[in-house]
Design a protein around this motif. Structure first.
Motif, PDB file in Angstrom:
ATOM      1  N   ALA A  66       0.858  -1.185   0.000  1.00  0.00           N
ATOM      2  CA  ALA A  66       0.000   0.000   0.000  1.00  0.00           C
ATOM      3  C   ALA A  66       0.889   1.228   0.000  1.00  0.00           C
ATOM      4  N   VAL A  67       0.493   2.201  -0.754  1.00  0.00           N
ATOM      5  CA  VAL A  67       1.254   3.445  -0.859  1.00  0.00           C
ATOM      6  C   VAL A  67       0.417   4.569  -0.275  1.00  0.00           C
ATOM      7  N   LEU A  68       0.997   5.287   0.657  1.00  0.00           N
ATOM      8  CA  LEU A  68       0.317   6.429   1.267  1.00  0.00           C
ATOM      9  C   LEU A  68       0.617   7.684   0.463  1.00  0.00           C
ATOM     10  N   HIS A  69      -0.404   8.457   0.221  1.00  0.00           N
ATOM     11  CA  HIS A  69      -0.210   9.742  -0.444  1.00  0.00           C
ATOM     12  C   HIS A  69      -1.083  10.784   0.257  1.00  0.00           C
ATOM     13  N   GLY A  70      -0.701  12.010   0.153  1.00  0.00           N
ATOM     14  CA  GLY A  70      -1.487  13.052   0.799  1.00  0.00           C
ATOM     15  C   GLY A  70      -0.874  14.421   0.600  1.00  0.00           C
ATOM     16  N   ALA A  71      -1.535  15.393   1.185  1.00  0.00           N
ATOM     17  CA  ALA A  71      -1.072  16.780   1.107  1.00  0.00           C
ATOM     18  C   ALA A  71      -1.513  17.501   2.367  1.00  0.00           C
ATOM     19  N   VAL A  72      -0.682  18.399   2.840  1.00  0.00           N
ATOM     20  CA  VAL A  72      -1.015  19.194   4.011  1.00  0.00           C
ATOM     21  C   VAL A  72      -0.723  20.657   3.705  1.00  0.00           C
ATOM     22  N   ASP A  73      -1.655  21.502   4.082  1.00  0.00           N
ATOM     23  CA  ASP A  73      -1.516  22.939   3.828  1.00  0.00           C
ATOM     24  C   ASP A  73      -1.909  23.689   5.091  1.00  0.00           C
ATOM     25  N   VAL A  74      -0.951  23.874   5.986  1.00  0.00           N
ATOM     26  CA  VAL A  74      -1.168  24.558   7.264  1.00  0.00           C
ATOM     27  C   VAL A  74      -0.023  25.535   7.481  1.00  0.00           C
ATOM     28  N   VAL A  75      -0.343  26.760   7.810  1.00  0.00           N
ATOM     29  CA  VAL A  75       0.665  27.795   8.066  1.00  0.00           C
ATOM     30  C   VAL A  75       0.946  27.857   9.562  1.00  0.00           C
ATOM     31  N   PRO A  76       2.175  27.598  10.004  1.00  0.00           N
ATOM     32  CA  PRO A  76       2.511  27.778  11.428  1.00  0.00           C
ATOM     33  C   PRO A  76       2.594  29.268  11.757  1.00  0.00           C
ATOM     34  N   LEU A  77       1.515  29.809  12.277  1.00  0.00           N
ATOM     35  CA  LEU A  77       1.392  31.264  12.407  1.00  0.00           C
ATOM     36  C   LEU A  77       2.401  31.874  13.371  1.00  0.00           C
ATOM     37  N   LEU A 313      -4.774   6.227   0.241  1.00  0.00           N
ATOM     38  CA  LEU A 313      -4.037   4.972   0.090  1.00  0.00           C
ATOM     39  C   LEU A 313      -4.216   4.452  -1.341  1.00  0.00           C
ATOM     40  N   GLN A 314      -3.184   3.846  -1.836  1.00  0.00           N
ATOM     41  CA  GLN A 314      -3.254   3.176  -3.136  1.00  0.00           C
ATOM     42  C   GLN A 314      -2.767   1.744  -2.975  1.00  0.00           C
ATOM     43  N   VAL A 315      -3.643   0.781  -3.307  1.00  0.00           N
ATOM     44  CA  VAL A 315      -3.312  -0.635  -3.268  1.00  0.00           C
ATOM     45  C   VAL A 315      -3.466  -1.172  -4.686  1.00  0.00           C
ATOM     46  N   LEU A 316      -2.367  -1.623  -5.240  1.00  0.00           N
ATOM     47  CA  LEU A 316      -2.340  -2.042  -6.639  1.00  0.00           C
ATOM     48  C   LEU A 316      -2.790  -0.883  -7.517  1.00  0.00           C
ATOM     49  N   VAL A 317      -3.948  -1.004  -8.167  1.00  0.00           N
ATOM     50  CA  VAL A 317      -4.410   0.087  -9.028  1.00  0.00           C
ATOM     51  C   VAL A 317      -5.544   0.872  -8.386  1.00  0.00           C
ATOM     52  N   LEU A 318      -5.930   0.491  -7.163  1.00  0.00           N
ATOM     53  CA  LEU A 318      -7.029   1.168  -6.479  1.00  0.00           C
ATOM     54  C   LEU A 318      -6.478   2.316  -5.651  1.00  0.00           C
ATOM     55  N   ARG A 319      -7.078   3.471  -5.811  1.00  0.00           N
ATOM     56  CA  ARG A 319      -6.605   4.678  -5.121  1.00  0.00           C
ATOM     57  C   ARG A 319      -7.810   5.400  -4.523  1.00  0.00           C
ATOM     58  N   ALA A 320      -7.727   5.720  -3.232  1.00  0.00           N
ATOM     59  CA  ALA A 320      -8.862   6.380  -2.579  1.00  0.00           C
ATOM     60  C   ALA A 320      -8.359   7.216  -1.418  1.00  0.00           C
TER      61      ALA A 320
END
Length: 370
Positions: A66-77, A313-320
């Motif tokens: 399984a491959v983890l993917h993501g994005a975070v957009d937070v400004v440390p004020l 998560l992406q498992v084989l060709v499934l990505r969600a």
């Protein structure tokens, strides 16, 4: 020679701002026990100027990966506030800001941002179960700064700060404008440091997040926001574990924030000599200036506190996507709170200055007669 000196001072302001931000990040990493590396520091610096980060990792478990993917957009004020205050203080200094100094700052910004985005990817180890026995092992999580967002956000942020400093140099009521504009970042920085100190004393594991993101909590509690929007398979579990997430503070917290800002402004405005103007027209004018400036700064700070997180998560060709979180600030409520605090602080400060300087004149007159 004078031109070169002014240009160098502008460049030094940019370097000073980034140096202070880097110092706070290093302190947070040291407190958390994470090895201090330029990769992590640069990633947080990119976030502080408005950039996002991309997450990627491998969660192999047995025969199926399984491959983890993501994005975070937070400004440390807290980091952003410290950098903005130091940058403006060094750029303007005790003298009026010159165009040559501003040019030096604007020329140095792209060079510093290029160094930040050229940093290697940060790699953190996260615990994951491995195999049917559910043994826990550490898997690498790559945190890569978003180059486009970092460069765009950094250029825009420092261009706005430089433009504000140039504008302040020619505006009347300069002390009132500067005080109102600096009140919010000063309060954020102090609030973040207080939360970090409390966390270090009672829950050391939260000291580093409090140092970096404590100011965000202060903004959301004091100026308000919409509830955090969660979606995805993990949303229900996260919501039940936390009892629901909301960025909105109570009325008492918001009232306290307004009063703190008003007191900060009043104490500084009270040091401004009243001049020959009549008391109430002068007090009304200074209250209007402080209310306008603080409303704009509070709204901009509230917008900067917005954040988002996406994990998939992406498992084989499934990505969600398994979790998506969005925090939308209430910029209108923040502007209203800033206007009330600025107006109240400007009015009280002007009246306090009138009383203070009148008493000083009476004392001086009595001393002369004696």
């Amino acid at each position: 020679m004078e031109t070169v000196r002014e240009i160098c001072r502008g460049a030094a302001a940019v370097l000073a701002g980034f140096a202070v931000m880097a110092g706070l990040v290093v302190a947070a990493l040291a407190v958390s026990g994470v090895p201090v590396s330029w990769a992590f520091v640069a990633t947080v610096l990119g976030a502080a100027v408005g950039g996002g980060a991309v997450l990627a990792g491998s969660l192999d478990a047995g025969a199926v990966g399984a491959v983890l993917h993501g994005a975070v957009d937070v400004v440390p004020l807290a980091v952003s506030a410290a950098g903005a205050l130091v940058f403006c203080a060094v750029l303007v200094g005790p003298l009026r800001l010159s165009a040559r100094r501003a040019v030096g700052a604007l020329a140095a910004i792209p060079a510093v941002l290029a160094v930040v985005v050229a940093a290697p990817d940060a790699v953190a180890a996260i615990p994951v179960p491995a195999g049917a026995g559910q043994a826990v092992r550490e898997a690498p999580l790559v945190i890569r700064a978003d180059t486009g967002d970092t460069v765009t956000g950094g250029l825009l942020t420092f261009a706005v700060l430089t433009g504000f400093c140039l504008l302040v140099a020619v505006l009347p009521n300069r002390r009132v404008v500067v005080t109102a504009a600096a009140a919010v970042p000063m309060a954020l920085l102090l609030g973040g440091l207080v939360l970090a100190a409390l966390a270090a004393a009672h829950r050391p594991a939260l000291a580093a997040p409090a140092l970096l993101l404590g100011a965000n909590a202060v903004v959301l509690a004091g100026l308000g926001s919409s509830p955090v929007t969660l979606s995805g398979p993990l949303a229900a579990k996260l919501s039940s574990a936390t009892g629901g997430l909301s960025g909105a503070g109570t009325f008492g917290v918001r009232l306290t924030a307004v009063l703190v800002l008003a007191v900060l402004i009043a104490l500084v405005v009270a040091t401004v000599p009243p001049g020959p103007d009549r008391r109430w027209p002068r007090a009304g004018r200074q209250a209007l200036v402080a209310a306008t400036v603080l409303a704009a700064v509070a709204a901009a700070t509230s917008l900067a506190a917005a954040g988002s997180l996406t994990l998939g998560l992406q498992v084989l060709v499934l990505r969600a996507d398994v979790l998506t979180a969005h925090l939308t600030p209430a910029a209108g409520a923040a502007a209203l709170a800033g206007a009330v605090a600025g107006g109240l602080g400007g009015l009280l400060g002007s009246l306090m200055a009138d009383i203070r300087w009148r008493d000083a004149r009476v004392t001086a007159t009595a001393s002369g007669r004696g």
